[in-house]
Write a protein that holds these residues in place. Structure first.
Motif, PDB file in Angstrom:
ATOM      1  N   UNK A  94      14.438   3.839  -3.902  1.00 62.44           N
ATOM      2  CA  UNK A  94      15.049   2.966  -2.889  1.00 62.44           C
ATOM      3  C   UNK A  94      15.059   3.625  -1.511  1.00 62.44           C
ATOM      4  N   UNK A 100      23.325  -7.497   0.200  1.00 60.18           N
ATOM      5  CA  UNK A 100      23.002  -6.562  -0.880  1.00 60.18           C
ATOM      6  C   UNK A 100      21.618  -5.946  -0.701  1.00 60.18           C
ATOM      7  N   UNK A 101      20.693  -6.778  -0.240  1.00 55.69           N
ATOM      8  CA  UNK A 101      19.321  -6.301  -0.097  1.00 55.69           C
ATOM      9  C   UNK A 101      19.235  -5.178   0.947  1.00 55.69           C
ATOM     10  N   UNK A 160       9.690   1.941 -10.883  1.00 62.34           N
ATOM     11  CA  UNK A 160       9.147   0.960  -9.932  1.00 62.34           C
ATOM     12  C   UNK A 160      10.164  -0.118  -9.555  1.00 62.34           C
ATOM     13  N   UNK A 161      11.095  -0.406 -10.470  1.00 67.06           N
ATOM     14  CA  UNK A 161      12.105  -1.414 -10.143  1.00 67.06           C
ATOM     15  C   UNK A 161      12.970  -0.975  -8.962  1.00 67.06           C
ATOM     16  N   UNK A 162      12.999   0.331  -8.706  1.00 66.58           N
ATOM     17  CA  UNK A 162      13.735   0.835  -7.554  1.00 66.58           C
ATOM     18  C   UNK A 162      13.183   0.333  -6.222  1.00 66.58           C
ATOM     19  N   UNK A 163      11.966  -0.198  -6.221  1.00 66.35           N
ATOM     20  CA  UNK A 163      11.378  -0.709  -4.976  1.00 66.35           C
ATOM     21  C   UNK A 163      11.815  -2.144  -4.678  1.00 66.35           C
ATOM     22  N   UNK A 164      12.600  -2.723  -5.566  1.00 67.88           N
ATOM     23  CA  UNK A 164      13.004  -4.125  -5.410  1.00 67.88           C
ATOM     24  C   UNK A 164      13.502  -4.495  -4.005  1.00 67.88           C
ATOM     25  N   UNK A 165      14.394  -3.693  -3.390  1.00 67.06           N
ATOM     26  CA  UNK A 165      14.884  -4.120  -2.069  1.00 67.06           C
ATOM     27  C   UNK A 165      13.808  -4.161  -0.991  1.00 67.06           C
ATOM     28  N   UNK A 208      20.928  -2.105  -0.356  1.00 65.83           N
ATOM     29  CA  UNK A 208      20.139  -1.414  -1.384  1.00 65.83           C
ATOM     30  C   UNK A 208      19.043  -0.549  -0.774  1.00 65.83           C
ATOM     31  N   UNK A 248       9.697 -11.227 -11.742  1.00 61.23           N
ATOM     32  CA  UNK A 248      10.025  -9.839 -11.441  1.00 61.23           C
ATOM     33  C   UNK A 248      11.549  -9.658 -11.326  1.00 61.23           C
ATOM     34  N   UNK A 292      10.837 -11.698  -1.078  1.00 66.13           N
ATOM     35  CA  UNK A 292      11.326 -12.614  -2.096  1.00 66.13           C
ATOM     36  C   UNK A 292      10.120 -13.230  -2.815  1.00 66.13           C
ATOM     37  N   UNK A 293      10.145 -13.250  -4.117  1.00 66.49           N
ATOM     38  CA  UNK A 293       9.069 -13.802  -4.936  1.00 66.49           C
ATOM     39  C   UNK A 293       7.770 -12.992  -4.871  1.00 66.49           C
ATOM     40  N   UNK A 327      14.646   6.423 -10.040  1.00 64.62           N
ATOM     41  CA  UNK A 327      14.707   5.006  -9.647  1.00 64.62           C
ATOM     42  C   UNK A 327      15.549   4.843  -8.375  1.00 64.62           C
ATOM     43  N   UNK A 387       4.054  -4.865  -6.810  1.00 63.49           N
ATOM     44  CA  UNK A 387       4.359  -3.842  -5.821  1.00 63.49           C
ATOM     45  C   UNK A 387       3.094  -3.509  -5.031  1.00 63.49           C
ATOM     46  N   UNK A 410      10.665  -5.353  -1.599  1.00 67.21           N
ATOM     47  CA  UNK A 410       9.694  -6.409  -1.886  1.00 67.21           C
ATOM     48  C   UNK A 410      10.153  -7.717  -1.256  1.00 67.21           C
ATOM     49  N   UNK A 417      20.284  -2.976  -6.775  1.00 65.45           N
ATOM     50  CA  UNK A 417      18.900  -3.046  -6.325  1.00 65.45           C
ATOM     51  C   UNK A 417      18.698  -4.192  -5.331  1.00 65.45           C
ATOM     52  N   UNK A 418      19.815  -4.772  -4.887  1.00 72.21           N
ATOM     53  CA  UNK A 418      19.737  -5.725  -3.792  1.00 72.21           C
ATOM     54  C   UNK A 418      19.463  -7.162  -4.191  1.00 72.21           C
TER      55      UNK A 418
END
Lengths: 271, 326
Positions: free
Chosen positions: A156, A70-71, A98-103, A74, B205, A107-108, A152, A112, A105, B220-221
């Motif tokens: 990505x 998924x990552x 900003x949540x659109x940058x999740x893939x 995305x 997050x 893990x943990x 958003x 951003x 980042x 979003x992965x």
């Protein structure tokens, strides 16, 4: 290149899509049209790995979606849902985008980085949402909301953009604004766009290619001129229409005919 | 970005200062008043009161309050539902049932009984709600509520059959109290809770992403099944450990997250740590009121958290519009 090979899928035991095959190339702008319940949204779900195919497979550059995490997916594909998610609290436009940058980042990773902020600033410029930055999502108008959701998705940095009826609930001014934006992304950044549209005329004006679904199967696939003929539309939608040409763009334009008019003297005589 | 983080740190420092002030106040107040000036140089009996009686109780209040508030933040976030609290999923029902059974059976170690009860209820909920490797949020919620109902029905049955002194024991536990004198139990509980909170913070997050909805999070992965599972276990563990030492103290896990949302906003990266501090503050404050207001008698702390928390919350609700579901 996104490819569907003989895909059959659905929910529980009920098949919604039957034996669907087609290929979308880099830089294509494809519209998916069809009556209610014909499987348009389901098609987007199977292309975005929300729904697994029962039979057949969906591949991205030759790799099955089931082999892609998924990552990773995305980072390559973004999906714009029909409407904003319902939240019981309020987010600012900027935080939402900003949540659109999740893939991207780790893990943990909680904050951003510079690169993420740069990309977000860029997509906010592109979608004209910079002025909305500090506003809350629920205070936005329909058009602003749609631009924010698209922003958003763009954060990505996708090669593929899937949109589910991006213009429903919008007035014609905003419909054109959103679709102009989508087409600009397609033309300038070579983003592959696949969008479900309800409005046949918008589909005709904006899409290079159309897939017309009927009861879970592809009824017709081709350019708007090939797909939007009155014979085909009448068969699929069970209603009488007239197809004209837009005098400016020379794309097909579908006119509907109310029942009262069909039977009146001024009515349509096709033969 | 920097300005946001700066603001966050400011809020955390403010809450940390309040926490220290409240703890000092709690140390000083009680049937035997120890003036603030003497707290740092206590002598004789005062030293015993401070370090053997009040301090353990304050530490327990801080960690239990923090655990309940953080569990509330996690569950409200992952269930996307403002009415969920740590007890919704059957933790308290299971713990209370475990305790009731062991009171009847004459088993003495009530915290263990409570923890086993909570663990049993939560595992039951988890396995019922899990279908083909997928944890359905709505199923979790409904199953949790039902298991709680069943547990309280069985508790009523047990109480109707129990003898008077047993009945008193069960009731006393259910009302909740921070009166735990075993220092090694307090150490163990604090350790588990602090570790669980630290791990939860790493997920803050991801909680933001998850609160958009499951499909959105997938787009979003985010690996949502693994995330939901981990968060469910973390939240239940914290709530279960808290309940097993302190009984059922209501409202902390429901109200503190809402208060903090009003104060710092919905971003879990700040909501979670501030709720952690505020939960501790709120519970220690409530407990101090509970043990001083009709001193030398004590009120159940749950009475204070309910009355104080509920009315404060309604006050703020009318002051500022807070969205409770649209």
């Amino acid at each position: 290149m996104l490819q569907l090979e003989k895909v059959t899928t659905g929910y529980d035991r009920k098949a919604i899509l039957n034996d669907i095959s087609f290929t979308v190339g880099k830089g294509d702008l494809l519209g998916v049209i069809g009556p209610n319940g014909s499987g348009k949204t389901t098609l987007l779900k199977v292309m975005s790995k929300i729904l697994p195919p029962w039979k057949g497979r969906v591949t991205l550059e030759g790799r099955g979606l089931d082999e892609i995490k998924y990552r990773e997916l995305a980072r390559r594909m973004a999906v714009v849902p029909q409407r904003m998610p319902e939240l019981f609290f309020s987010y600012s436009v900027r935080d939402f985008i900003l949540l659109g940058r999740t893939p991207y980042l780790r893990r943990f990773q909680l904050l951003e980085g510079e690169e993420d902020l740069r990309v977000v600033r860029e997509v906010m410029e592109e979608t004209d949402t910079l002025g909305l930055e500090e506003r809350n999502l629920e205070d936005l108008s329909g058009g602003e909301r749609q631009r924010t959701i698209i922003a958003q998705a763009l954060a990505q940095e996708p090669e593929i953009l899937l949109l589910d009826e991006p213009t429903s609930h919008l007035d014609i001014g905003h419909q054109v604004e959103i679709l102009d934006l989508v087409r600009k992304l397609n033309r300038e950044k070579k983003v592959m766009v696949i969008m479900v549209l309800h409005d046949l005329n918008l589909a005709s004006e904006y899409c290079d290619r159309l897939i017309l679904l009927k009861e879970g199967s592809i009824f017709k696939m081709g350019t708007p001129v090939e797909v939007l003929t009155y014979e085909i539309i009448e068969k699929v939608y069970n209603t009488l229409v007239i197809v004209h040409k837009n005098p400016i763009s020379s794309k097909p334009h579908v006119l509907l005919v109310p029942e009262e008019e069909r039977n009146s003297d001024r009515g349509l005589r096709r033969d | 970005m920097e300005s946001k983080v700066g603001k966050w740190i400011g809020r955390l420092i403010l809450l940390a200062l309040i926490l220290m002030a409240v703890s000092l106040l709690a140390l000083s107040l009680g049937p035997a008043h120890v003036p603030l000036s003497k707290i740092f140089h206590p002598q004789g009996i005062e030293s015993i009161i401070l370090f053997k009686i009040r301090l353990p109780r304050i530490i327990l209040g801080l960690v239990v309050g923090a655990a309940l508030a953080v569990a509330g933040v996690i569950f409200q976030g992952m269930f996307r539902n403002p009415l969920v609290e740590p007890y919704t999923l059957g933790v308290s029902g299971g713990a209370a049932l475990g305790v009731s059974l062991s009171v009847i059976a004459g088993f003495r170690i009530l915290p263990l009984a409570g923890f086993l009860g909570a663990l049993g209820a939560i595992s039951l909920v988890y396995f019922i709600a899990r279908r083909q490797g997928i944890l359905k949020i709505s199923m979790l919620l409904l199953t949790g509520v039902m298991i709680s109902f069943i547990a309280s029905a069985i508790i009523l049955l047990i109480m109707s059959l129990a003898q008077e002194h047993q009945l008193h024991g069960i009731l006393f536990w259910i009302m909740g109290s921070l009166e735990e004198t075993n220092p090694s139990l307090i150490k163990l509980v604090s350790l588990i809770i602090l570790i669980a909170i630290a791990i939860s913070f790493l997920f803050s997050r991801v909680l933001n992403v998850l609160s958009l909805g499951e499909e959105e999070a997938l787009h979003l992965g985010v690996n949502i099944e693994r995330t939901k599972r981990t968060l469910f276990i973390l939240g239940s563990l914290m709530a279960g450990v808290a309940v097993s030492v302190s009984g059922i103290i209501g409202f902390v896990g429901l109200l503190v997250p809402h208060f903090m949302r009003l104060l710092v906003g919905p971003d879990h990266r700040i909501l979670l740590p501030t709720s952690c501090l505020a939960g501790g503050i709120f519970l220690v404050l409530s407990d101090t009121i509970a043990r001083t207001v009709i001193s030398p008698l004590e009120l159940p702390v749950g009475v204070i958290t309910g009355i104080l928390g509920g009315s404060l919350f309604i006050y703020f609700l009318t002051k500022r519009t807070l969205k409770l579901g649209k």
